[in-house]
Scaffold this active site. Structure first.
Site, mmCIF file in Angstrom:
data_model
loop_
_atom_site.group_PDB
_atom_site.id
_atom_site.type_symbol
_atom_site.label_atom_id
_atom_site.label_comp_id
_atom_site.label_asym_id
_atom_site.label_seq_id
_atom_site.Cartn_x
_atom_site.Cartn_y
_atom_site.Cartn_z
ATOM 1 N N ARG A 171 0.832 -1.202 0.000
ATOM 2 C CA ARG A 171 0.000 0.000 0.000
ATOM 3 C C ARG A 171 0.868 1.253 0.000
ATOM 4 O O ARG A 171 0.425 2.310 -0.405
ATOM 5 C CB ARG A 171 -0.886 0.027 1.254
ATOM 6 C CG ARG A 171 -1.974 -0.997 1.290
ATOM 7 C CD ARG A 171 -2.588 -1.085 2.685
ATOM 8 N NE ARG A 171 -3.140 0.163 3.189
ATOM 9 C CZ ARG A 171 -4.355 0.621 2.912
ATOM 10 N NH1 ARG A 171 -5.148 -0.061 2.130
ATOM 11 N NH2 ARG A 171 -4.778 1.755 3.429
ATOM 12 N N ARG A 175 9.847 5.529 -3.285
ATOM 13 C CA ARG A 175 10.210 6.437 -4.376
ATOM 14 C C ARG A 175 11.668 6.824 -4.311
ATOM 15 O O ARG A 175 12.182 7.095 -3.235
ATOM 16 C CB ARG A 175 9.422 7.743 -4.273
ATOM 17 C CG ARG A 175 7.954 7.591 -4.354
ATOM 18 C CD ARG A 175 7.343 8.954 -4.662
ATOM 19 N NE ARG A 175 5.902 8.833 -4.587
ATOM 20 C CZ ARG A 175 5.178 9.191 -3.551
ATOM 21 N NH1 ARG A 175 5.756 9.751 -2.505
ATOM 22 N NH2 ARG A 175 3.879 9.015 -3.569
ATOM 23 N N ARG A 248 -8.751 -6.492 13.417
ATOM 24 C CA ARG A 248 -8.038 -5.664 14.367
ATOM 25 C C ARG A 248 -8.982 -4.548 14.779
ATOM 26 O O ARG A 248 -9.745 -4.017 13.964
ATOM 27 C CB ARG A 248 -6.775 -5.062 13.745
ATOM 28 C CG ARG A 248 -5.732 -6.077 13.412
ATOM 29 C CD ARG A 248 -5.189 -6.782 14.632
ATOM 30 N NE ARG A 248 -4.331 -5.921 15.437
ATOM 31 C CZ ARG A 248 -3.866 -6.286 16.628
ATOM 32 N NH1 ARG A 248 -4.198 -7.451 17.166
ATOM 33 N NH2 ARG A 248 -3.072 -5.466 17.307
ATOM 34 N N ARG A 279 0.166 5.510 16.433
ATOM 35 C CA ARG A 279 0.376 6.850 15.891
ATOM 36 C C ARG A 279 -0.400 7.882 16.699
ATOM 37 O O ARG A 279 -1.295 7.530 17.459
ATOM 38 C CB ARG A 279 -0.015 6.934 14.418
ATOM 39 C CG ARG A 279 -1.389 6.392 14.086
ATOM 40 C CD ARG A 279 -1.608 6.298 12.555
ATOM 41 N NE ARG A 279 -2.767 5.462 12.276
ATOM 42 C CZ ARG A 279 -3.107 5.006 11.068
ATOM 43 N NH1 ARG A 279 -2.387 5.304 10.013
ATOM 44 N NH2 ARG A 279 -4.172 4.257 10.913
ATOM 45 N N GLU A 305 -3.512 6.450 19.023
ATOM 46 C CA GLU A 305 -4.203 5.284 18.467
ATOM 47 C C GLU A 305 -3.539 4.004 18.964
ATOM 48 O O GLU A 305 -2.331 3.839 18.809
ATOM 49 C CB GLU A 305 -4.123 5.393 16.935
ATOM 50 C CG GLU A 305 -4.901 4.358 16.195
ATOM 51 C CD GLU A 305 -4.928 4.645 14.688
ATOM 52 O OE1 GLU A 305 -4.906 5.825 14.280
ATOM 53 O OE2 GLU A 305 -4.944 3.661 13.931
ATOM 54 N N TYR A 353 -9.936 -5.072 3.114
ATOM 55 C CA TYR A 353 -9.199 -3.871 3.529
ATOM 56 C C TYR A 353 -9.353 -2.802 2.440
ATOM 57 O O TYR A 353 -8.429 -2.491 1.713
ATOM 58 C CB TYR A 353 -7.730 -4.259 3.726
ATOM 59 C CG TYR A 353 -6.810 -3.236 4.390
ATOM 60 C CD1 TYR A 353 -7.261 -1.995 4.821
ATOM 61 C CD2 TYR A 353 -5.475 -3.531 4.586
ATOM 62 C CE1 TYR A 353 -6.397 -1.084 5.424
ATOM 63 C CE2 TYR A 353 -4.595 -2.628 5.180
ATOM 64 C CZ TYR A 353 -5.069 -1.413 5.590
ATOM 65 O OH TYR A 353 -4.196 -0.510 6.180
HETATM 66 N N1 UDP Z 1 3.468 0.819 7.782
HETATM 67 C C1 UDP Z 1 4.693 0.762 8.407
HETATM 68 N N2 UDP Z 1 5.209 1.878 8.977
HETATM 69 C C2 UDP Z 1 4.564 3.056 8.966
HETATM 70 C C3 UDP Z 1 3.314 3.131 8.307
HETATM 71 C C4 UDP Z 1 2.788 1.985 7.752
HETATM 72 O O1 UDP Z 1 5.299 -0.294 8.460
HETATM 73 O O2 UDP Z 1 5.079 4.034 9.505
HETATM 74 C C5 UDP Z 1 2.929 -0.418 7.204
HETATM 75 C C6 UDP Z 1 2.104 -1.204 8.189
HETATM 76 O O3 UDP Z 1 2.318 -2.576 7.926
HETATM 77 C C7 UDP Z 1 0.702 -0.837 7.813
HETATM 78 C C8 UDP Z 1 0.807 -0.705 6.312
HETATM 79 O O4 UDP Z 1 2.087 -0.146 6.112
HETATM 80 O O5 UDP Z 1 -0.222 -1.828 8.196
HETATM 81 C C9 UDP Z 1 -0.258 0.143 5.666
HETATM 82 O O6 UDP Z 1 -0.244 1.410 6.246
HETATM 83 P P1 UDP Z 1 -1.398 2.468 6.001
HETATM 84 O O7 UDP Z 1 -0.913 3.775 6.482
HETATM 85 O O8 UDP Z 1 -1.840 2.336 4.592
HETATM 86 O O9 UDP Z 1 -2.509 1.913 6.990
HETATM 87 P P2 UDP Z 1 -3.898 2.564 7.430
HETATM 88 O O10 UDP Z 1 -3.772 4.036 7.248
HETATM 89 O O11 UDP Z 1 -4.944 1.906 6.581
HETATM 90 O O12 UDP Z 1 -4.009 2.184 8.855
#
Ligand code: UDP
Length: 372
Positions: A171, A175, A248, A279, A305, A353
Site C-alpha cells: 500500500r 520512491r 483488528r 500513531r 491510536e 481492507y
Molecule cells: N506501515 C509501516 N510503517 C509506517 C506506516 C505503515 O510499516 O510508519 C505499514 C504497516 O504494515 C501498515 C501498512 O504499512 O499496516 C499500511 O499502512 P497504512 O498507512 O496504509 O494503513 P492505514 O492508514 O490503513 O491504517
C-alpha cells in the site's frame, strides 16, 4: 412492505447506496446502531476542529469517476498526507523516499539509495518475497524494515511480519524522488466541513433511524423492506456460526490540549516496538488553511491510536486478510449468496481492507446492477 430497501449501516457504502436508490425513485430506510451517521468516517466538532472519531481518513483516488462522484457532496481541500515516523526520537519522512534514505544512510543520489537497498536485499538473500517481512526488505532494505516497518506493523497487526501477507506493505509507495506525498493518487483531500457533513448531504431527504441494532431483531427489521443492503460484519450477520473472522480493533485516547500546536503534523507514526500507541493524530492539521493560521486556534485535539485484537463486543476496523481468514470468509460468502434478498457490501460486509475510494467504486458498480 413499506420500503424497497432497508440499508443497514450509514457509512460510505450504505449512504451512497441510499442516495442512488432514492434518486431512482426507490423508498429507502437507513438504520444504524450508533447514535450518529457516517460509520467510521464520522467526524465530530471539538473546539472548532473536525475530529476523526474512528481514525484518520484521508480521501485519495486515481479513479476520476469516483472523484467526480464524491465531489458532488463536498468540496475537498488540498491536504496532502505526509506522515512523519518517530523511531525513538529519530524523525524520518514517509512514505519511503529520498528524504528517508538520506536521513537513514546519508545517501544523496537516487543511484546511491538504490544501491544501498540492493545491497541489503542481497544480504538478506530474498528472491521471491513470501510474507510482509521479506516483501518489505526487498522493497527498502533491512535498516528501514527494522526502524520504520517492523515495530509499527507488529503493533498494528499483533502478528509477526513473517506471518502477514505482503500486500499490506505494498500500500505504501517507495520512491527514488524527494516526495513526501504518502499516496500515489491524482486526487486527494479532506472534505471541507468534515466527513459527517458530506454523508449528511448524501442522506438528504432519506429516512434515517439511529441507535437501531439490526442484528438484535433481524427478522422484524427485514420485514420492512423487499431487499436489505447489509454493511455490517458478515460473520456477525450469521451469528458467527462458522466461527469468528479475525479483525483488528483500534482504541483512541483523544485529548484537547491548551496549546496551538502539539506535533506540527497531522500524523506521527511511532515505529518502535516499545511505544504502546501506533500513531498520534493532530486533527487540526487536516484542514486546509490551518497550516497558515492553525496556530491562531489556541487549542488542539490529538488522538493516540492503540491497536488490539478484536473480540466480541469491540468495533471491528481492519479485516485480517490472510489465508486462514480468507478461507473462512469464502465459507461465509457462500452462505451470503443464499440470502437472495440481502446484499453484503463495504469493508465489513465484504471482509476487505478497502480504502474509501474502492468502497465508492464497489457500491457504484453494485448500483449499476441493482438499480438498473
Ligand atoms: N506501515 C509501516 N510503517 C509506517 C506506516 C505503515 O510499516 O510508519 C505499514 C504497516 O504494515 C501498515 C501498512 O504499512 O499496516 C499500511 O499502512 P497504512 O498507512 O496504509 O494503513 P492505514 O492508514 O490503513 O491504517
Amino acid at each position: 412492505m413499506k420500503y424497497d430497501y432497508l440499508v443497514v449501516g450509514s457509512g460510505l457504502y450504505g449512504a451512497i447506496f441510499a442516495h442512488e436508490a432514492k434518486r431512482k425513485g426507490k423508498k429507502v430506510l437507513v438504520i444504524d446502531k450508533r447514535p450518529n451517521i457516517a460509520g467510521n468516517i464520522f467526524t465530530e466538532d471539538i473546539e472548532g476542529i473536525h475530529v476523526h472519531k474512528y481514525g484518520a481518513h484521508i480521501f485519495h483516488t486515481n479513479n476520476k469517476k469516483v472523484w467526480n462522484y464524491i465531489t458532488q457532496f463536498a468540496e475537498f481541500n488540498r491536504f496532502t498526507n505526509s506522515p512523519v515516523a518517530n523511531y525513538k526520537g529519530e524523525l524520518y519522512s514517509l512514505p519511503f523516499n529520498m528524504y528517508t534514505f538520506n536521513k537513514m544512510w546519508g545517501v544523496v543520489t537516487p543511484e546511491e539509495a538504490e544501491a544501498k537497498i540492493e545491497e541489503q536485499k542481497k544480504e538478506a538473500g530474498i528472491k521471491e518475497p513470501m510474507n510482509l517481512e521479506e516483501q518489505a526488505i526487498s522493497l527498502v532494505g533491512t535498516d528501514i524494515y527494522e526502524k520504520l516497518i517492523k515495530g509499527y506493523t507488529e503493533k498494528q497487526w499483533g502478528r509477526p511480519c513473517t506471518e502477514l501477507p505482503s500486500f499490506i506493505i505494498k500500500r505504501l509507495p517507495v520512491r527514488l524522488t524527494f516526495d513526501n506525498n504518502y499516496f500515489n493518487a491524482l486526487y486527494q483531500g479532506i472534505p471541507v466541513g468534515g466527513y459527517t457533513k458530506m454523508v449528511e448531504n448524501m442522506l438528504e431527504g432519506i429516512e434515517v433511524r439511529l441507535g437501531v441494532d439490526y442484528l438484535e431483531n433481524k427478522e422484524e427489521y427485514s420485514k420492512l423492506a423487499d431487499k436489505i443492503i447489509y454493511t455490517g460484519a458478515i460473520d456477525a450477520y450469521f451469528d458467527y456460526k462458522l466461527g469468528t473472522l479475525e479483525y483488528r480493533s483500534v482504541r483512541f485516547e483523544t485529548e484537547t490540549l491548551d496549546k496551538p500546536n502539539f506535533q506540527g503534523n497531522a500524523a506521527v507514526n511511532y515505529t518502535d516496538a516499545e511505544t504502546p500507541w501506533t500513531r498520534i493524530i493532530e486533527h487540526k492539521w487536516f484542514e486546509f488553511g490551518k497550516d497558515e493560521d492553525g496556530n491562531d486556534l489556541p487549542k488542539t485535539v490529538i488522538s493516540r491510536e492503540y491497536s488490539s485484537e478484536w473480540k466480541l463486543g469491540d468495533e471491528p476496523y481492519y479485516p485480517v486478510n490472510d489465508d486462514k481468514n480468507g478461507k473462512l470468509y469464502e465459507e461465509y460468502k457462500k452462505l451470503a449468496e443464499k440470502e437472495t434478498n440481502v446484499i453484503f457490501g463495504g469493508r465489513l460486509g465484504e471482509y476487505k481492507y478497502y480504502d474509501m475510494d474502492a468502497v465508492i467504486a464497489s457500491v457504484l458498480n453494485m448500483c449499476d446492477v441493482e438499480l438498473a
